[in-house]
Design an enzyme around this catalytic site. Sequence first.
Site, PDB file in Angstrom:
ATOM      1  N   HIS A 138     -63.229  22.436 -20.837  1.00 39.80           N
ATOM      2  CA  HIS A 138     -62.230  22.068 -19.838  1.00 39.80           C
ATOM      3  C   HIS A 138     -60.946  22.858 -20.037  1.00 39.80           C
ATOM      4  O   HIS A 138     -60.740  23.496 -21.067  1.00 39.80           O
ATOM      5  CB  HIS A 138     -61.940  20.563 -19.863  1.00 39.80           C
ATOM      6  CG  HIS A 138     -62.995  19.751 -19.176  1.00 39.80           C
ATOM      7  ND1 HIS A 138     -62.992  18.384 -19.190  1.00 39.80           N
ATOM      8  CD2 HIS A 138     -64.080  20.107 -18.444  1.00 39.80           C
ATOM      9  CE1 HIS A 138     -64.036  17.931 -18.504  1.00 39.80           C
ATOM     10  NE2 HIS A 138     -64.715  18.967 -18.043  1.00 39.80           N
ATOM     11  N   ASP A 155     -58.827  14.122 -18.898  1.00 40.57           N
ATOM     12  CA  ASP A 155     -59.941  13.774 -19.785  1.00 40.57           C
ATOM     13  C   ASP A 155     -59.689  12.600 -20.719  1.00 40.57           C
ATOM     14  O   ASP A 155     -60.510  12.350 -21.604  1.00 40.57           O
ATOM     15  CB  ASP A 155     -60.316  14.995 -20.641  1.00 40.57           C
ATOM     16  CG  ASP A 155     -60.957  16.095 -19.825  1.00 40.57           C
ATOM     17  OD1 ASP A 155     -61.411  15.827 -18.703  1.00 40.57           O
ATOM     18  OD2 ASP A 155     -61.008  17.234 -20.324  1.00 40.57           O
ATOM     19  N   SER A 189     -68.227  20.469 -13.919  1.00 39.61           N
ATOM     20  CA  SER A 189     -66.847  19.992 -13.978  1.00 39.61           C
ATOM     21  C   SER A 189     -65.818  21.116 -13.980  1.00 39.61           C
ATOM     22  O   SER A 189     -64.649  20.881 -13.702  1.00 39.61           O
ATOM     23  CB  SER A 189     -66.637  19.109 -15.208  1.00 39.61           C
ATOM     24  OG  SER A 189     -66.771  19.875 -16.386  1.00 39.61           O
TER      25      SER A 189
END
Length: 192
Positions: A108, A134, A68
């Site tokens: 992230h 998210d 990701s």
Amino acid sequence: MVRAGSMGSHLPASCLDIFGDLRKMNKRQLYYQVLNFAMIVSSALMIWKGLIVLTGSESPIVVVLSGSMEPAFHRGDLLFLTNFREDPIRAGEIVVFKVEGRDIPIVHRVIKVHEKDNGDIKFLTKGDNNEVDDRGLYKEGQNWLEKKDVVGRARGFLPYVGMVTIIMNDYPKFKYALLAIMGAYVLLKRES
């Protein structure tokens, strides 16, 4: 090569040799081996706790488990984290955070930050390789993360070093085989 015997005929000869070597040790030698092992384990724990204190992060080293964050980080990259509370969180920074109800931390990038006059900060994250933010990963009803959710901030990395961890989690038999080989190596090295 497999050695025949009543117990453990399915074990390789080297494993049976190790058990035979253990039986041949006197109590003092066995005690010495156990003590050495305990010292290695306690040293590793002390180093880990020292890293926690130095970095301010509950987990100073993490492995990237998904794609990701590509192209910034790839699956298997080993990240080094810090988490000093006085450092402000800024957009563009890569954070590792935990969400209630999920066991595994997520790596992230911070894409939006809302800072109030009283110093409270709320922020939103997104994986570089993901289409959406998210919010779907956060616990139900949660739209923003807070500083308390942060495990650490990425400060450096080693590419693909964490693949060993991923392989051991994906293939548990490999993990046990690796541990057995390492144990056999240590025992054989001590005797020579």
